[in-house]
Design a protein around this motif. Sequence first.
Motif, PDB file in Angstrom:
ATOM      1  N   GLU A   1      -2.211   5.671  -6.215  1.00  0.00           N
ATOM      2  CA  GLU A   1      -3.663   5.750  -6.310  1.00  0.00           C
ATOM      3  C   GLU A   1      -4.076   7.217  -6.353  1.00  0.00           C
ATOM      4  O   GLU A   1      -3.921   7.931  -5.358  1.00  0.00           O
ATOM      5  CB  GLU A   1      -4.337   5.050  -5.128  1.00  0.00           C
ATOM      6  CG  GLU A   1      -5.856   5.054  -5.243  1.00  0.00           C
ATOM      7  CD  GLU A   1      -6.534   4.385  -4.059  1.00  0.00           C
ATOM      8  OE1 GLU A   1      -7.579   3.741  -4.259  1.00  0.00           O
ATOM      9  OE2 GLU A   1      -6.008   4.513  -2.925  1.00  0.00           O
TER      10      GLU A   1
ATOM     11  N   PRO B   1      -7.126  -1.537  -5.092  1.00  0.00           N
ATOM     12  CA  PRO B   1      -6.438  -0.412  -5.731  1.00  0.00           C
ATOM     13  C   PRO B   1      -5.257  -0.820  -6.591  1.00  0.00           C
ATOM     14  O   PRO B   1      -4.991  -0.199  -7.620  1.00  0.00           O
ATOM     15  CB  PRO B   1      -6.015   0.478  -4.554  1.00  0.00           C
ATOM     16  CG  PRO B   1      -6.126  -0.382  -3.333  1.00  0.00           C
ATOM     17  CD  PRO B   1      -7.205  -1.362  -3.626  1.00  0.00           C
TER      18      PRO B   1
ATOM     19  N   ARG C   1     -13.233   4.810  -3.608  1.00  0.00           N
ATOM     20  CA  ARG C   1     -13.105   3.569  -2.836  1.00  0.00           C
ATOM     21  C   ARG C   1     -13.669   3.750  -1.432  1.00  0.00           C
ATOM     22  O   ARG C   1     -14.388   2.877  -0.917  1.00  0.00           O
ATOM     23  CB  ARG C   1     -11.633   3.152  -2.783  1.00  0.00           C
ATOM     24  CG  ARG C   1     -11.356   1.871  -2.025  1.00  0.00           C
ATOM     25  CD  ARG C   1      -9.955   1.343  -2.316  1.00  0.00           C
ATOM     26  NE  ARG C   1      -8.923   2.352  -2.131  1.00  0.00           N
ATOM     27  CZ  ARG C   1      -8.377   2.680  -0.964  1.00  0.00           C
ATOM     28  NH1 ARG C   1      -8.795   2.078   0.144  1.00  0.00           N
ATOM     29  NH2 ARG C   1      -7.429   3.596  -0.890  1.00  0.00           N
ATOM     30  N   GLU C   2     -13.364   4.878  -0.804  1.00  0.00           N
ATOM     31  CA  GLU C   2     -13.862   5.133   0.552  1.00  0.00           C
ATOM     32  C   GLU C   2     -15.380   5.321   0.567  1.00  0.00           C
ATOM     33  O   GLU C   2     -16.064   4.862   1.490  1.00  0.00           O
ATOM     34  CB  GLU C   2     -13.170   6.370   1.117  1.00  0.00           C
ATOM     35  CG  GLU C   2     -11.679   6.141   1.408  1.00  0.00           C
ATOM     36  CD  GLU C   2     -10.913   7.431   1.599  1.00  0.00           C
ATOM     37  OE1 GLU C   2     -11.541   8.511   1.563  1.00  0.00           O
ATOM     38  OE2 GLU C   2      -9.680   7.364   1.766  1.00  0.00           O
TER      39      GLU C   2
ATOM     40  N   GLU D   1       0.824  -1.210   0.000  1.00  0.00           N
ATOM     41  CA  GLU D   1       0.000   0.000   0.000  1.00  0.00           C
ATOM     42  C   GLU D   1       0.858   1.260   0.000  1.00  0.00           C
ATOM     43  O   GLU D   1       0.504   2.267  -0.610  1.00  0.00           O
ATOM     44  CB  GLU D   1      -0.929   0.010   1.212  1.00  0.00           C
ATOM     45  CG  GLU D   1      -2.144  -0.877   1.089  1.00  0.00           C
ATOM     46  CD  GLU D   1      -3.098  -0.662   2.243  1.00  0.00           C
ATOM     47  OE1 GLU D   1      -2.614  -0.541   3.411  1.00  0.00           O
ATOM     48  OE2 GLU D   1      -4.315  -0.591   2.014  1.00  0.00           O
TER      49      GLU D   1
ATOM     50  N   ALA E   1      -9.165   7.107  -4.582  1.00  0.00           N
ATOM     51  CA  ALA E   1      -9.205   6.801  -3.151  1.00  0.00           C
ATOM     52  C   ALA E   1     -10.533   7.239  -2.548  1.00  0.00           C
ATOM     53  O   ALA E   1     -11.125   6.529  -1.731  1.00  0.00           O
ATOM     54  CB  ALA E   1      -8.044   7.479  -2.440  1.00  0.00           C
TER      55      ALA E   1
END
Length: 220
Positions: free
Chosen positions: A23, A46, A31-32, A17, A28
């Motif tokens: 990313e 990711p 995704r969150e 990560e 991001a």
Amino acid sequence: MTSTTQGRPDEIHAYIERVGYREPAILARLREETAPHPDAGMQIAPEQGALLALLVEIVGARRCLEIGTFTGYSSLAVALALPPDGRLVCCDVSAESTGTARRYWAEAGVADRVELRLGPAAATLDTLLEAGGAGTFDLAFIDADKPGYPGYWERCLRLVRRGGLIVLDNMLFHGRAVDPAPGDASGGAINALNATIAADERVSFVLLGIADGMTLARVR
């Protein structure tokens, strides 16, 4: 269908990560935002998004195809990697989840690169073929209903040009593809397709152990 690679120690995952990929902030955030969704497990990891973007660059893709869009993480990763005149055709059945995708495409300034077609993917792919789309795509990404994979595979072999790529997600399917139980339609479909691809001389391929298994196949 998994955001981490199976069996990877936590410290290795954390290290990847930190230094294993870049990313973009907008990915991001997407995704969150998707994380609380009851089907958040459908979103790719990711590092898979980063790999898709890199593959777009490697093959010089200008015309891409996606089967299964959900909230748009993979489509956004691909669209951001495309040149300004590149195009991505997305196939999905959910107006609700792809509404999130549309919002992020617009925010990222790539909405003009994406064409969303709502409806059964097989029918959409057949329509593309009937319209003369054979051999016109540089890259296809398959990440949808697993029993449909064999049909999507055959159609994509016709739609993707020679030298282009077909990428398939969930090719380990939580380990169920190895020895599917009786009545496991999804695990059985992936197991059968893995065997088909392994013997298919129309492609060069590799099954990577990233996330839930990701196959890269180059059309010969």
